[in-house]
Enzyme design. Structure first.
Site, PDB file in Angstrom:
ATOM      1  N   CYS A  84      -1.361   4.948 -20.428  1.00 66.22           N
ATOM      2  CA  CYS A  84      -1.317   4.013 -21.569  1.00 66.22           C
ATOM      3  C   CYS A  84      -0.588   2.691 -21.169  1.00 66.22           C
ATOM      4  CB  CYS A  84      -0.939   4.611 -22.935  1.00 66.22           C
ATOM      5  SG  CYS A  84       1.083   4.525 -23.123  1.00 66.22           S
ATOM      6  N   LYS A 125      -6.267  -4.492   7.896  1.00 66.36           N
ATOM      7  CA  LYS A 125      -6.818  -3.069   8.019  1.00 66.36           C
ATOM      8  C   LYS A 125      -7.942  -2.706   7.136  1.00 66.36           C
ATOM      9  CE  LYS A 125      -2.298  -1.450   9.579  1.00 66.36           C
ATOM     10  NZ  LYS A 125      -1.388  -2.228   9.369  1.00 66.36           N
ATOM     11  N   HIS A 181       2.720   4.073   8.139  1.00 67.47           N
ATOM     12  CA  HIS A 181       1.524   4.099   9.143  1.00 67.47           C
ATOM     13  C   HIS A 181       1.930   5.005  10.385  1.00 67.47           C
ATOM     14  CE1 HIS A 181      -1.236   1.155   7.246  1.00 67.47           C
ATOM     15  NE2 HIS A 181       0.008   0.852   6.722  1.00 67.47           N
ATOM     16  N   CYS A 240       8.507   8.870 -22.573  1.00 65.46           N
ATOM     17  CA  CYS A 240       6.960   8.425 -22.124  1.00 65.46           C
ATOM     18  C   CYS A 240       6.204   9.403 -22.225  1.00 65.46           C
ATOM     19  CB  CYS A 240       7.067   7.740 -20.871  1.00 65.46           C
ATOM     20  SG  CYS A 240       5.673   7.813 -19.545  1.00 65.46           S
ATOM     21  N   ARG A 269       2.201 -10.409   1.610  1.00 65.99           N
ATOM     22  CA  ARG A 269       2.596 -10.189   2.992  1.00 65.99           C
ATOM     23  C   ARG A 269       3.213 -11.370   3.713  1.00 65.99           C
ATOM     24  NH1 ARG A 269      -2.809  -9.099   2.423  1.00 65.99           N
ATOM     25  NH2 ARG A 269      -3.636  -6.922   2.766  1.00 65.99           N
ATOM     26  N   CYS A 291       5.837   3.586 -25.002  1.00 65.61           N
ATOM     27  CA  CYS A 291       7.515   3.530 -24.739  1.00 65.61           C
ATOM     28  C   CYS A 291       8.146   2.310 -24.810  1.00 65.61           C
ATOM     29  CB  CYS A 291       7.345   4.424 -23.500  1.00 65.61           C
ATOM     30  SG  CYS A 291       6.655   3.502 -22.039  1.00 65.61           S
ATOM     31  N   SER A 340       0.783  -1.105  -0.012  1.00 63.08           N
ATOM     32  CA  SER A 340      -0.013  -0.136   0.022  1.00 63.08           C
ATOM     33  C   SER A 340       0.998   1.365  -0.119  1.00 63.08           C
ATOM     34  CB  SER A 340      -0.828  -0.078   1.219  1.00 63.08           C
ATOM     35  OG  SER A 340      -1.759  -1.153   1.292  1.00 63.08           O
ATOM     36  N   ALA A 341       2.136   1.131   0.357  1.00 59.19           N
ATOM     37  CA  ALA A 341       3.119   2.373   0.133  1.00 59.19           C
ATOM     38  C   ALA A 341       2.788   3.321   1.250  1.00 59.19           C
ATOM     39  CB  ALA A 341       3.015   2.897  -1.172  1.00 59.19           C
ATOM     40  N   ILE A 342       2.172   2.917   2.144  1.00 60.99           N
ATOM     41  CA  ILE A 342       1.786   3.896   3.277  1.00 60.99           C
ATOM     42  C   ILE A 342       2.719   3.860   4.393  1.00 60.99           C
ATOM     43  CG2 ILE A 342       0.210   4.377   5.133  1.00 60.99           C
ATOM     44  CD1 ILE A 342      -2.170   3.063   3.383  1.00 60.99           C
TER      45      ILE A 342
END
Lengths: 413, 471
Positions: free
Chosen positions: B431, B247, B48, B396, B308, B436, B44-46
């Site tokens: 796209c 979560k 926390h 790109c 995970r 690219c 999730s790239a969070i």
């Protein structure tokens, strides 16, 4: 310091639409600059090495590059200035000013009119949210076409095409001719998406099967594609459980739709929700009268000949606008009625001749196309793949002025 | 003295970077073709806040600490980080006690700034949120980053400080004598080392067993995601009330202005099973719509899944083991990304350096990020093109990435199409590489002196093309 170039008409995109627009504007006497992001002109025509182009415009059958060459010759005759390797990165919403990036730096182009001719982009796999893995071996048809025809590289050996748009059909034949095995073309609809001539010349002539009412329900393979699951769908497009079958392929080619390339205009233009291109009047002007949009950036056309013809028309209007011979004109809206999918323009100028283009939502062997009270005609063999063109005379559009709007409808007969 | 780190995800990369502060030879091993291609690549790239974790767990302790390290760490390494803040939303009155429980738990864990807000206040800040909400827990310290970028940047910085990086090399055995680590054997050869750190992500249990440790199994728990394109007027990370298992399905404004929806939480058997499923994607759709009803799924540009590393105990493995010289930083399930900087510092400075009496050496904490034209002013970009015309050639169009940036990414270690994508964002746009991929393929082949058929998407067996049309 960022360079500034001043010109009367700036054309963005050097494909068929842009070249035709630029040449026409220059012939009208305007100073024209054509901005092309590639190192050569022609746009997508360059990779379309198959024949079938030019039958209307040049009355002979040409390949894509040959068609592009003809337009290029027109450009040179008309003395259009071309800036190669220049990509437009910003369009000023208030005035005809664009920012482009090139190999020598940035350029601010100050124009009096802008013609947007940036073509379309292909819907990728990600948009379809197909379950499964994300392996190598999945290509949009245009990318596969570029790899094979421009770079001379073969994407894979066993190929399934998903979607029966024209580029998909063309690529089925191309892969076959290059020695790959094409297991078939899967189309979710009950009819093919591409032109009938392509179904014949690309599939039937080579014995490549077309699976109608069929789609891909799962993608397999961890590293490189190992296969796909095909599934049949019912009338509503819902998958029919129990019809799944696994097909072993190492390559999946997608031909599932083109979307007008208008990213830089989206913030300040109202768009047509059906074809996702901008809304224009019959002079191909957007709500900002200095901004004209043509070609597949406006709506996905069926034939490049039509694209060039419309581009030419818009180029002439853009030149007149740039020279002050024309303003933003009052328009009468044109609405989409029954059974109409794509439609351009969305408004017309009363008392001026207009060309309308539409696609039907499904095939009709016989149907009446109506714009009350000025147009009513029975058309035979209407198909979504082919555009219907309707020309309205200046008298007809003058008459429509008394209505506050007009509607185009298609009634099956 | 030699130290080996196994696994170049965000945890291993940050540990390797910290180890380089001492007078050691540091070696980092990664089985994949590039840094950050495992668990780090899909989550999730969070960053926390730390209110989700039970007090007393390693998760709670390292999450709150790690969060505090993020701004400085990302500034030093030139990695995007944005404190978005987050809401946990209660959709009906029965869920309000859960918000109160999380608030109390967070405060006990030392999370700053938590408060329960009423509907009007939340809707004023987040007008797109479901108007049916009854309350929300506001956590101002939550942020978003790019995990793979953090791993790459940490490795680049470590390389400046003397790191030896071994990519596409798999550890097979760990040599232990008289209860002390002696080194590792890979599919390439033997490397003597007194210190070995296990940061092998999903495979940390296998690596621990190589050293003769009896550890619980790591089970992959799959999370499926959908990515929607474009700014949708959502500013904070949005959580539902959590369940014991996860979560929940979140709505996350990513650092590059897209919207990430997910993840599901499904236990799977296979440590490489990143398949998405019809049911999973449906669950993501429905879950996200509960929080933001009018999400436009026609703007979907990608769906994917990550895994995970879960264990029965549901807590991190951090610290020394009964084998001298063998250390663990494993089972890093959520909030592993947040905890990583704190775990790296704790393990290296408080455990390893103390135990081995390591002496510090000159160390440069900074990594100069590569130029990114999309972030420059027109004048700056113009100037950059004058220095190197490759920055004026756009590869790109979706995300405005130039040939100059692609070449720089390769110089810094990109070897695959996905590697270029994660470093430059080329192919990450609407796209999805349609315009690219062929250019990236040719630039990679040219810069690496390889044939086009030798260029891979992401792994050894994922070629893009099979070769010339006519040999």
């Amino acid at each position: 310091m960022i360079k500034v170039w001043k010109v009367e008409v700036a054309v963005v995109g050097g494909g068929a639409a842009g070249m035709a627009a630029a040449a026409a504007a220059a012939r009208e006497g305007a100073s024209v600059l054509l901005l092309e992001r590639n190192t050569c002109l022609g746009g997508v025509l360059d990779q379309c090495i198959h024949p079938g182009f030019g039958l209307h415009r040049y009355k002979e059958e040409l390949t894509g590059p040959e068609f592009a060459f003809r337009l290029h010759t027109e450009l040179e005759k008309a003395r259009v200035e071309v800036a190669f390797s220049h990509t437009v990165i910003n369009v000023n919403p208030q005035k005809p000013e664009i920012l482009a990036v090139g190999p020598n730096g940035l350029v601010r182009v100050q124009a009096k009119a802008v013609v947007w001719a940036c073509g379309a982009w292909e819907r990728p796999l990600g948009h379809l949210l197909i379950p499964g893995t994300r392996p190598a071996g999945i290509f949009t048809a245009g990318l596969a076409q570029r790899l094979v025809n421009i770079h001379g590289l073969l994407p894979g050996r066993r190929v399934l095409i998903l979607g029966s748009g024209d580029i998909g059909l063309i690529m089925a034949r191309r892969f076959h001719l290059e020695g790959a095995e094409v297991v078939g073309v899967a189309e979710i609809k009950p009819f093919p998406g591409g032109l009938l001539r392509n179904v014949r010349q690309c599939l039937e002539d080579y014995g490549i099967p077309l699976f109608l009412r069929t789609t891909v329900s799962e993608i397999h393979g961890r590293d490189r594609l190992t296969g796909v699951t095909l599934v049949e769908v019912d009338e509503q497009g819902k998958t029919i459980p129990g019809t799944e079958r696994f097909i072993k392929v190492d390559t999946l080619v997608l031909s599932v739709g083109l979307i007008p390339e208008i990213r830089l205009l989206e913030g300040f233009l109202s768009c047509d929700h059906v074809q996702r291109g901008p809304r224009v009047n019959s002079f191909w002007q957007t709500e900002h009268p200095w901004l004209f949009v043509v070609g597949n950036a406006l709506v996905v056309f069926d034939l490049v000949d039509t694209v060039a013809a419309v581009g030419e028309e818009a180029g002439r209007f853009a030149a007149r606008f740039a020279c002050g011979e024309m303003q933003g004109e009052p328009c009468v809206p044109l609405k989409r009625g029954q059974n109409v999918a794509a439609l351009v323009p969305q408004a017309f100028i009363p008392g001026e001749p207009a060309r309308l283009f539409l696609r039907v939502i499904r095939p009709f062997p016989k149907a009446r196309v109506k714009i009350s009270p000025v147009y009513s005609k029975v058309h035979l063999g209407l198909r979504p793949a082919e555009m219907v063109e309707i020309r309205l005379s200046s008298e007809a559009t003058a008459e429509l002025q008394r209505c506050s709007e007009a509607t185009v409808e298609v009634h099956p007969q | 003295m030699r130290a080996v780190v196994i696994g170049a995800g965000v945890v291993g990369a940050l540990i390797a970077r910290e180890l380089c502060r001492y007078d050691l030879t540091v070696l980092l091993f990664e089985r994949e073709l590039e840094v950050g291609f495992g668990v780090t690549k899909a989550n999730s790239a969070i960053v926390h806040a730390g209110f989700h974790d039970e007090p007393g767990t390693l998760r709670a302790r390292f999450c709150v600490k790690g969060n505090a390290f993020y701004p400085k760490l990302c500034e030093e390494l030139g990695v995007p980080f944005r404190r978005t803040g987050a809401y946990v939303l209660a959709l009906h009155a029965q869920e309000v006690p859960e918000l109160e429980r999380l608030l109390a738990q967070g405060e006990k864990n030392g999370v700053p700034g938590l408060e329960i807000q009423r509907t009007e206040e939340i809707l004023a800040r987040e007008p797109k949120v479901n108007p049916k909400i009854v309350a929300g827990l506001w956590a101002p310290t939550v942020g978003v980053t790019e995990p793979w970028a953090l791993a790459q940047a940490a490795v680049e910085n470590a390389l400046l400080n003397g790191l030896e990086l071994h990519l596409a090399e798999k550890v097979q055995t760990i040599e232990v004598k008289n209860g002390c680590v002696k080194g590792i054997k890979t599919d390439v050869g033997f490397y003597a080392a007194e210190i070995v750190v296990n940061a092998a992500g999903l495979f940390a249990d296998q690596v621990a067993r190589m050293a003769g440790l009896d550890v619980p199994e790591i089970r992959p728990r799959r999370g499926q995601y959908i990515l929607l394109e474009g700014e949708t007027n959502i500013h904070s990370v949005l959580f539902p009330c959590p369940t014991p298992k996860s979560k929940g399905i979140l709505v996350v404004p990513s650092v590059d202005g897209n919207l990430l929806l997910g993840p599901t939480a499904e236990d799977v058997d296979d440590k490489a099973d990143t398949t998405t499923t019809q049911e999973g994607l449906q669950q993501v759709r429905e879950g996200a719509k509960r929080l933001v009803p009018d999400l436009d799924f026609s703007r979907a540009i990608k769906s994917f899944a990550g895994l995970r590393p879960e264990t029965a105990a549901a807590d991190f493995w951090v610290g020394p083991t009964k084998i001298r010289g063998f250390y663990q930083a494993g089972a890093m399930r959520s909030p592993g990304l947040t905890a990583a900087p704190a775990i790296a510092r704790f393990l290296v400075h408080e455990v390893i350096a103390t135990e081995w009496h390591l002496s510090p050496r000159n160390w440069n904490p900074r990594r100069v990020p590569p130029p990114r034209v999309a972030d420059l002013s027109p004048e700056e970009w113009d100037e950059l093109i004058r220095q190197d015309p490759r920055f004026g050639r756009i590869v790109c169009f979706c995300n405005l990435v130039t040939e100059g940036e692609v070449v720089e990414a390769i110089r810094r270690g990109a070897r695959t199409i996905d590697g270029i994508k994660l470093r430059t964002r080329a192919g990450f746009g609407r796209c999805q590489g349609g315009f690219c991929t062929d250019k990236l393929l040719l630039i990679l082949a040219r810069e690496l002196g390889k044939g086009a058929e030798d260029i891979k998407l992401k792994s050894e067996r994922s070629p893009i093309v099979i070769g010339p049309v006519r040999p």
